[in-house]
Design a protein around this motif. Structure first.
Motif, PDB file in Angstrom:
ATOM      1  N   MET A  17       0.800  -1.215   0.000  1.00 44.18           N
ATOM      2  CA  MET A  17       0.000   0.000   0.000  1.00 44.18           C
ATOM      3  C   MET A  17       0.842   1.278   0.000  1.00 44.18           C
ATOM      4  SD  MET A  17      -2.940  -0.993  -0.448  1.00 44.18           S
ATOM      5  CE  MET A  17      -4.147   0.259  -0.040  1.00 44.18           C
ATOM      6  N   ALA A  18       2.139   1.137   0.165  1.00 43.53           N
ATOM      7  CA  ALA A  18       3.011   2.313   0.103  1.00 43.53           C
ATOM      8  C   ALA A  18       3.274   2.706  -1.352  1.00 43.53           C
ATOM      9  CB  ALA A  18       4.336   2.020   0.808  1.00 43.53           C
ATOM     10  N   TYR A  19       3.155   1.733  -2.252  1.00 44.90           N
ATOM     11  CA  TYR A  19       3.472   2.010  -3.658  1.00 44.90           C
ATOM     12  C   TYR A  19       2.510   2.968  -4.371  1.00 44.90           C
ATOM     13  CZ  TYR A  19       7.629  -0.773  -4.398  1.00 44.90           C
ATOM     14  OH  TYR A  19       8.907  -1.220  -4.375  1.00 44.90           O
ATOM     15  N   PRO A  20       1.190   2.705  -4.326  1.00 47.72           N
ATOM     16  CA  PRO A  20       0.301   3.563  -5.140  1.00 47.72           C
ATOM     17  C   PRO A  20       0.459   5.071  -4.904  1.00 47.72           C
ATOM     18  CG  PRO A  20      -0.880   1.643  -4.362  1.00 47.72           C
ATOM     19  CD  PRO A  20       0.441   1.633  -3.654  1.00 47.72           C
ATOM     20  N   PRO A  21       0.474   5.541  -3.643  1.00 44.37           N
ATOM     21  CA  PRO A  21       0.617   7.000  -3.495  1.00 44.37           C
ATOM     22  C   PRO A  21       1.945   7.523  -4.033  1.00 44.37           C
ATOM     23  CG  PRO A  21       0.495   5.919  -1.320  1.00 44.37           C
ATOM     24  CD  PRO A  21       0.259   4.872  -2.348  1.00 44.37           C
ATOM     25  N   LEU A  22       3.006   6.741  -3.843  1.00 43.80           N
ATOM     26  CA  LEU A  22       4.316   7.208  -4.311  1.00 43.80           C
ATOM     27  C   LEU A  22       4.416   7.215  -5.829  1.00 43.80           C
ATOM     28  CD1 LEU A  22       6.644   5.427  -1.732  1.00 43.80           C
ATOM     29  CD2 LEU A  22       6.306   7.892  -1.990  1.00 43.80           C
ATOM     30  N   ILE A  23       3.864   6.193  -6.463  1.00 41.52           N
ATOM     31  CA  ILE A  23       3.928   6.122  -7.926  1.00 41.52           C
ATOM     32  C   ILE A  23       3.097   7.251  -8.535  1.00 41.52           C
ATOM     33  CG2 ILE A  23       3.200   4.769  -9.936  1.00 41.52           C
ATOM     34  CD1 ILE A  23       4.041   2.259  -8.364  1.00 41.52           C
ATOM     35  N   LEU A  24       1.901   7.447  -7.992  1.00 40.62           N
ATOM     36  CA  LEU A  24       1.050   8.506  -8.526  1.00 40.62           C
ATOM     37  C   LEU A  24       1.647   9.886  -8.264  1.00 40.62           C
ATOM     38  CD1 LEU A  24      -2.453   7.087  -7.593  1.00 40.62           C
ATOM     39  CD2 LEU A  24      -1.477   7.310  -9.875  1.00 40.62           C
ATOM     40  N   ALA A  25       2.199  10.074  -7.067  1.00 39.27           N
ATOM     41  CA  ALA A  25       2.771  11.380  -6.725  1.00 39.27           C
ATOM     42  C   ALA A  25       3.953  11.715  -7.626  1.00 39.27           C
ATOM     43  CB  ALA A  25       3.194  11.401  -5.260  1.00 39.27           C
ATOM     44  N   SER A  26       4.867  10.760  -7.803  1.00 42.02           N
ATOM     45  CA  SER A  26       6.056  11.051  -8.611  1.00 42.02           C
ATOM     46  C   SER A  26       5.675  11.260 -10.071  1.00 42.02           C
ATOM     47  CB  SER A  26       7.102   9.942  -8.459  1.00 42.02           C
ATOM     48  OG  SER A  26       6.547   8.691  -8.771  1.00 42.02           O
ATOM     49  N   THR A  27       4.699  10.482 -10.553  1.00 42.82           N
ATOM     50  CA  THR A  27       4.280  10.633 -11.954  1.00 42.82           C
ATOM     51  C   THR A  27       3.554  11.966 -12.159  1.00 42.82           C
ATOM     52  OG1 THR A  27       4.043   8.240 -12.094  1.00 42.82           O
ATOM     53  CG2 THR A  27       3.071   9.520 -13.868  1.00 42.82           C
ATOM     54  N   ALA A  28       2.682  12.319 -11.234  1.00 45.58           N
ATOM     55  CA  ALA A  28       1.970  13.596 -11.349  1.00 45.58           C
ATOM     56  C   ALA A  28       2.956  14.756 -11.336  1.00 45.58           C
ATOM     57  CB  ALA A  28       0.958  13.745 -10.222  1.00 45.58           C
ATOM     58  N   ALA A  29       3.998  14.640 -10.507  1.00 50.58           N
ATOM     59  CA  ALA A  29       5.017  15.692 -10.468  1.00 50.58           C
ATOM     60  C   ALA A  29       5.711  15.792 -11.821  1.00 50.58           C
ATOM     61  CB  ALA A  29       6.022  15.420  -9.352  1.00 50.58           C
ATOM     62  N   ALA A  30       5.885  14.642 -12.486  1.00 53.24           N
ATOM     63  CA  ALA A  30       6.504  14.653 -13.820  1.00 53.24           C
ATOM     64  C   ALA A  30       5.599  15.348 -14.832  1.00 53.24           C
ATOM     65  CB  ALA A  30       6.802  13.223 -14.279  1.00 53.24           C
ATOM     66  N   PHE A  31       4.301  15.346 -14.583  1.00 53.50           N
ATOM     67  CA  PHE A  31       3.347  16.062 -15.434  1.00 53.50           C
ATOM     68  C   PHE A  31       3.373  17.562 -15.137  1.00 53.50           C
ATOM     69  CE2 PHE A  31       0.249  13.403 -17.802  1.00 53.50           C
ATOM     70  CZ  PHE A  31       0.708  12.157 -17.474  1.00 53.50           C
ATOM     71  N   GLY A  32       4.112  17.955 -14.103  1.00 53.26           N
ATOM     72  CA  GLY A  32       4.147  19.361 -13.730  1.00 53.26           C
ATOM     73  C   GLY A  32       3.049  19.743 -12.755  1.00 53.26           C
ATOM     74  N   TRP A  33       2.379  18.743 -12.170  1.00 52.04           N
ATOM     75  CA  TRP A  33       1.307  19.033 -11.214  1.00 52.04           C
ATOM     76  C   TRP A  33       1.899  19.426  -9.863  1.00 52.04           C
ATOM     77  CZ3 TRP A  33      -3.050  14.743 -11.469  1.00 52.04           C
ATOM     78  CH2 TRP A  33      -3.479  14.612 -12.798  1.00 52.04           C
ATOM     79  N   ASP A  34       1.111  20.200  -9.116  1.00 53.13           N
ATOM     80  CA  ASP A  34       1.434  20.461  -7.714  1.00 53.13           C
ATOM     81  C   ASP A  34       0.889  19.296  -6.905  1.00 53.13           C
ATOM     82  OD1 ASP A  34       2.645  22.828  -8.067  1.00 53.13           O
ATOM     83  OD2 ASP A  34       0.929  24.072  -7.511  1.00 53.13           O
ATOM     84  N   VAL A  35       1.754  18.611  -6.185  1.00 57.53           N
ATOM     85  CA  VAL A  35       1.303  17.416  -5.472  1.00 57.53           C
ATOM     86  C   VAL A  35       1.598  17.516  -3.977  1.00 57.53           C
ATOM     87  CG1 VAL A  35       1.420  14.895  -5.353  1.00 57.53           C
ATOM     88  CG2 VAL A  35       1.833  16.050  -7.532  1.00 57.53           C
ATOM     89  N   VAL A  36       0.580  17.214  -3.180  1.00 55.33           N
ATOM     90  CA  VAL A  36       0.748  17.115  -1.730  1.00 55.33           C
ATOM     91  C   VAL A  36       0.342  15.705  -1.324  1.00 55.33           C
ATOM     92  CG1 VAL A  36      -0.125  17.873   0.510  1.00 55.33           C
ATOM     93  CG2 VAL A  36       0.280  19.560  -1.289  1.00 55.33           C
ATOM     94  N   VAL A  37       1.209  15.021  -0.563  1.00 53.50           N
ATOM     95  CA  VAL A  37       0.798  13.735   0.015  1.00 53.50           C
ATOM     96  C   VAL A  37       0.799  13.905   1.527  1.00 53.50           C
ATOM     97  CG1 VAL A  37       1.106  11.242   0.039  1.00 53.50           C
ATOM     98  CG2 VAL A  37       1.966  12.565  -1.899  1.00 53.50           C
ATOM     99  N   PHE A  38      -0.384  13.744   2.105  1.00 49.00           N
ATOM    100  CA  PHE A  38      -0.555  13.897   3.541  1.00 49.00           C
ATOM    101  C   PHE A  38      -0.515  12.502   4.157  1.00 49.00           C
ATOM    102  CE2 PHE A  38      -3.242  14.236   7.349  1.00 49.00           C
ATOM    103  CZ  PHE A  38      -2.750  15.387   7.946  1.00 49.00           C
TER     104      PHE A  38
END
Lengths: 81, 211
Positions: free
Chosen positions: B74-95
């Protein structure tokens, strides 16, 4: 068509799997100047869809071509802004 | 649209030549009749598109993920999505809250475990999965698979996420509840935040996820 692309840098992410090809492509593109082209070499079959999706959802990049060469997937991304 | 005025001189002749009385039926419906009118219409639409783009383009996309789980899978999905979204140039916050804090814990993040019980996809039946040490066995199997497949490790994903500007937040209340120290976390992790901060980011986000 690929022969006509003037590649500036090549990023080798062979062996790496999702999300690394996209994440590293983004970092490599950041280091390029406008108009320069990045060649990405990947063995991740998901990279065909992922790099395409990333390029169309990201400002300032344009996917010029994608070539499947056996187990190797080559992507050509231009920095446009 | 300035071309419009210039072109109107031609159009009456053409309309007359074409079909005499029929032209007026285009009563304000703006049906383009000539190449010049089409050109004007295209320019008008281009302007509309530019305006709409400006309206839509109020900064980058934003995503907030609430990470509550601290098992290896369960640690993988948030990290994969966060890093990929950042690559899209999105502002990402993981709480990160509750066991999600372990993902940001420098020591624990490299040693996250898989739970064998309650997961029917595990290679062992639940009755056996509950035996002591079984989690360690299944975690080892998973770690080997991750290694064999060249899947990024949790630490690698945290590193690239932070590098790409993902804001990793650690919930203050659960830091204290779990008896963690602020120094236990990776260097760029934001501490001293709570539910209100998370909600503030979620309200501003285009994508909100609870993992």
């Amino acid at each position: 068509m690929t022969d006509a692309i003037d590649v500036t840098e090549t990023l080798d992410v062979k062996g790496a799997s999702c999300p690394m090809p996209v994440v590293k492509t983004k970092s490599a593109i950041d280091d390029l100047a406008e108009g320069e082209v990045l060649e990405v070499l990947s063995t991740d079959s998901g990279s065909m869809s992922d790099i395409d999706g990333w390029a169309s959802g990201t400002k300032g990049v344009s996917l010029l071509d994608q070539v499947e060469d056996g187990d190797l997937y080559k992507h050509y991304v231009e920095k446009t802004a | 649209m300035s071309t419009d005025a210039a072109e109107t001189e031609e159009t009456p002749e053409e309309k007359a030549a074409a079909s005499g009385d029929e032209a007026p039926t285009a009563d304000g419906a703006d049906v383009p009749q000539t190449e010049a009118e089409l050109q004007a219409r295209i320019e008008e639409l281009e302007d509309t598109v530019t305006t709409l783009e400006r309206e839509v383009d109020d900064g980058p996309m934003k995503m907030t993920i609430i990470a509550t789980k601290g098992t290896l899978d369960m640690a993988y999905p948030p990290l994969i999505l966060a890093s990929t979204a950042a690559a899209f140039g999105w502002d990402v916050v993981v709480f990160h809250t509750f066991w999600g804090l372990d993902i940001l814990h420098e020591e624990k993040s490299s040693n996250l475990q898989l739970s064998s019980v309650g997961n029917p996809n595990m290679p062992v039946p639940n009755a056996l999965a509950a035996l002591p040490g079984m989690d360690r066995v299944t975690t080892k199997m998973m770690a080997k698979k991750i290694d064999d497949n060249n899947t990024a490790t949790i630490e690698e994903l945290i590193e690239v996420s932070l590098e790409q500007g993902v804001e990793m937040q650690a919930c203050q209340m659960t830091i204290e509840l779990m008896d963690y120290d602020e120094d236990d976390f990776y260097d760029d992790v934001t501490v001293g935040v709570g539910a209100a901060t998370a909600l503030e980011h979620m309200a501003e986000s285009d994508v909100q996820l609870l993992v």
